[in-house]
Design a protein around this motif. Structure first.
Motif: not given
Length: 475
Positions: A345-372
Motif C-alpha cells: 500500500x502506497x500512502x506516500x501522502x502521509x507526510x505527518x504523524x496524524x496522516x500516518x496514524x490514520x493510515x496505520x489504523x486501516x490495517x491489522x498486521x503491518x510492515x511499516x516503511x517510514x521516515x524522511x
C-alpha cells in the motif's frame, strides 16, 4: 478598502506579494480591472525572472529580490498564502493601515463583480483529508446534476472559478490554514474542519493560532457547520463561531449517529441530520463499500463530504453515485499490488504523524516503511497508538532515528531495520527488506509520517519509486 466591497479598481495601487500559482493570476486579474499593480518577490532566480517578464509585458511592475519593502502609495496588499504574517512587509502594512488579503479573500470579494450571480461555497479544511474530501464533495455535487468544481488549495484557482464566463451552481472549496488566515471576509454556505493536529506551527506560532485560523472557516456559515465527533477540538471551533441565525452544528462519526449527525450503521452510511423528524428517522445514503478505499479515515472523509452536500440539498442517491464515481488521487492509501499473499500500500501522502496514524489504523498486521524529514514532529504518540498493529518497521531518511527511538520506547518487541543509505535507491532496499519481514496476510505500508525532500523531489516521486520497487518484486 479594508472592509467594504470594492467596486472601482481603476487606479488603485495594489501590491501583490509573491509570484507563483496564486500571485500571477491575482496580478493579472487586478491589472485587468484597472489597478496599478506592483509585484514584490523574495526570489530572483531564472524561474522568477521568466514569470516577471510575462507580467512586465502586460504593464505590471515587478520587483525581484525584495519582498520586504512596502511600495510607496500601496492601498492594498494581496499576498500568496504561504507568506508568514511576521514578514517585514506586513509589519509595514499594519503600521501604515494597509489591509492585507489573500487570493481567497480577493476571489470572495470579486465573486459578484459586474453583477454576476455568485455561486455558494462549500468549504473544507483540516489537518488531513482536505483534498480527498473536497474531491468527493465535487463528485457528489456533479452526480446531483450541479455544475461545480473542486477549487482552492487543491490547485485550481478560485479566481478563475469566480470570474469564469459560465457561472457555477456551487463550488467545493479546499482551504489551507494559510489561506484562511488571509481571508477575513469569507462566509461559506456550509463548511467543515475535518480534524486538528499540530502542523505548520512554525508558520502560525502556536497550536492555538493554528486552530483559530482553521476555525475561521465556520465564521458566518449559513446552513451547517460540520464537525468531527471524534475530534472535540473541531466541535469547540463550531461553538466559538459567530454564524448566521439558523445555522446548525452537524457531526460525523464512524459509529451510529445521534440526531443531527451522519454515521455508520451495519456497513451503511446514514444521515440523521438532514431528514424530517431526525429524533426518530434516518436516511440511508451509501454503503461503506461505495467508499474507495474503505479505510476508517476515508469513510470519515466521505461522511463529511456527504454532510456538506446534504446541507446544500443534494438527494441521497447523488451521495451514493458520487462516492461510487470518485477515484482517489495517487499516493493516498493506494493499493499497488499483492505479492506472495502480502498487500503493498502506497500512502506516500502521509507526510505527518496524524496522516500516518490514520493510515496505520486501516490495517491489522503491518510492515511499516517510514521516515524522511520530521519537520519538528515527535513520534511517541503515533508509535504507542499503532504498536499492536506492527509486525516490523523499515526506516529510511534523514530523521529516521527519531522513529527508531520511539519504537524502542513504545514497541521494543517490533523488529526494526534501519537503512543508512539516503539516496533514492533506498526505497528499493526498503521494499526488499519489508518483503523479507512480511508473512502472508500482512500489509507492507508506506506511510512515512515525514516529508520527502531529503531523498526525493516530492511525495509523488517517493510513492512512484515505492510502486516501482514493488513491481520489481513480482518479476
Amino acid at each position: 478598502m479594508g472592509s467594504g466591497q470594492v467596486t472601482d479598481w481603476q487606479g488603485k495601487n495594489v501590491t501583490v506579494a509573491g509570484l507563483g500559482v496564486s500571485g500571477i493570476p491575482a496580478a493579472k486579474v487586478l491589472h485587468g480591472l484597472g489597478a496599478k499593480v506592483t509585484v514584490v518577490n523574495d526570489g530572483d532566480d531564472a524561474r522568477a525572472r521568466e514569470q516577471a517578464a510575462e507580467l512586465q509585458a502586460l504593464g505590471v511592475t515587478v520587483r525581484l529580490g525584495d519582498g520586504a519593502t512596502l511600495p510607496e502609495g500601496t492601498e492594498l496588499i494581496v499576498t500568496a498564502p504561504g507568506w508568514k504574517p511576521d514578514k517585514p512587509l506586513f509589519t509595514a502594512a499594519h503600521e501604515a493601515g494597509v489591509p492585507v488579503w489573500g487570493d481567497v479573500e480577493l476571489a470572495w470579494r470579486l465573486r459578484e463583480l459586474d453583477g454576476r450571480k455568485a455561486a455558494p461555497w462549500l468549504c473544507v479544511t483540516g489537518t488531513n483529508g482536505k483534498t480527498t474530501t473536497t474531491q468527493m464533495l465535487a463528485s457528489i455535487l456533479k452526480a446531483a446534476g450541479l455544475r461545480t468544481a473542486a477549487v482552492g488549495n487543491i490547485g485550481v484557482s478560485l479566481l478563475d472559478a469566480v470570474l469564469g464566463e459560465e457561472p457555477y451552481d456551487v463550488l467545493a472549496v479546499e482551504l489551507s490554514s494559510y489561506q484562511l488566515h488571509w481571508a477575513p471576509s469569507l462566509r461559506a454556505h456550509s463548511a467543515t474542519v475535518l480534524n486538528l493536529a499540530p502542523d505548520h506551527l512554525d508558520w502560525h506560532g502556536s497550536m492555538e493560532a493554528y486552530a483559530k485560523d482553521k476555525g475561521r472557516v465556520y465564521e458566518g456559515n449559513q446552513v451547517a457547520c460540520v464537525y468531527n465527533v471524534a475530534d472535540k477540538a473541531t466541535e469547540d471551533l463550531v461553538r466559538e463561531a459567530d454564524v448566521e441565525e439558523g445555522c446548525r452544528a452537524v457531526g460525523f462519526t464512524l459509529g451510529a449517529p445521534a440526531p443531527s449527525q451522519l454515521g455508520v450503521v451495519e456497513g451503511i452510511l446514514v444521515d440523521r441530520a438532514f431528514v424530517e423528524n431526525r429524533q426518530q428517522n434516518a436516511q440511508e445514503l451509501a454503503e461503506v463499500s461505495d467508499v474507495r478505499p474503505p479505510a476508517p479515515h476515508n469513510i470519515a472523509n466521505a461522511l463529511a463530504a456527504a454532510a456538506l452536500a446534504r446541507a446544500f440539498g443534494v438527494p441521497p442517491k447523488a451521495v451514493r453515485d458520487g462516492l461510487r464515481a470518485f477515484t482517489p488521487d495517487a499516493h493516498r492509501i493506494a493499493h499497488v499490488a499483492d505479492v506472495g499473499g502480502v498487500a503493498y500500500i502506497d500512502d506516500s501522502k502521509a507526510t505527518n504523524t496524524h496522516a500516518a496514524e490514520a493510515s496505520l489504523a486501516a490495517y491489522e498486521s503491518i510492515v511499516w516503511i517510514a521516515g524522511g524529514l520530521a519537520k519538528g514532529a515527535t513520534f511517541d504518540e503515533l508509535v504507542a497508538k499503532s504498536a499492536k498493529r506492527l509486525r516490523a518497521a523499515v526506516l529510511i531518511g534523514a530523521d529516521r532515528a527519531l522513529i527508531r527511538e520511539a519504537l524502542a520506547r513504545h514497541a521494543p518487541e517490533v523488529p526494526v531495520v534501519d537503512l543508512e543509505r539516503t539516496d533514492t535507491g533506498a526505497m528499493l532496499a526498503a521494499v526488499q527488506e519489508a518483503r523479507r519481514l512480511a508473512v502472508e496476510g500482512d500489509t507492507v505500508l508506506l506511510a512515512p509520517a515525514c516529508a520527502s525532500m531529503d531523498m526525493f523531489v516530492n511525495y509523488n516521486q517517493r510513492g512512484d519509486m515505492f510502486a516501482q520497487a514493488v513491481d520489481e518484486l513480482g518479476t
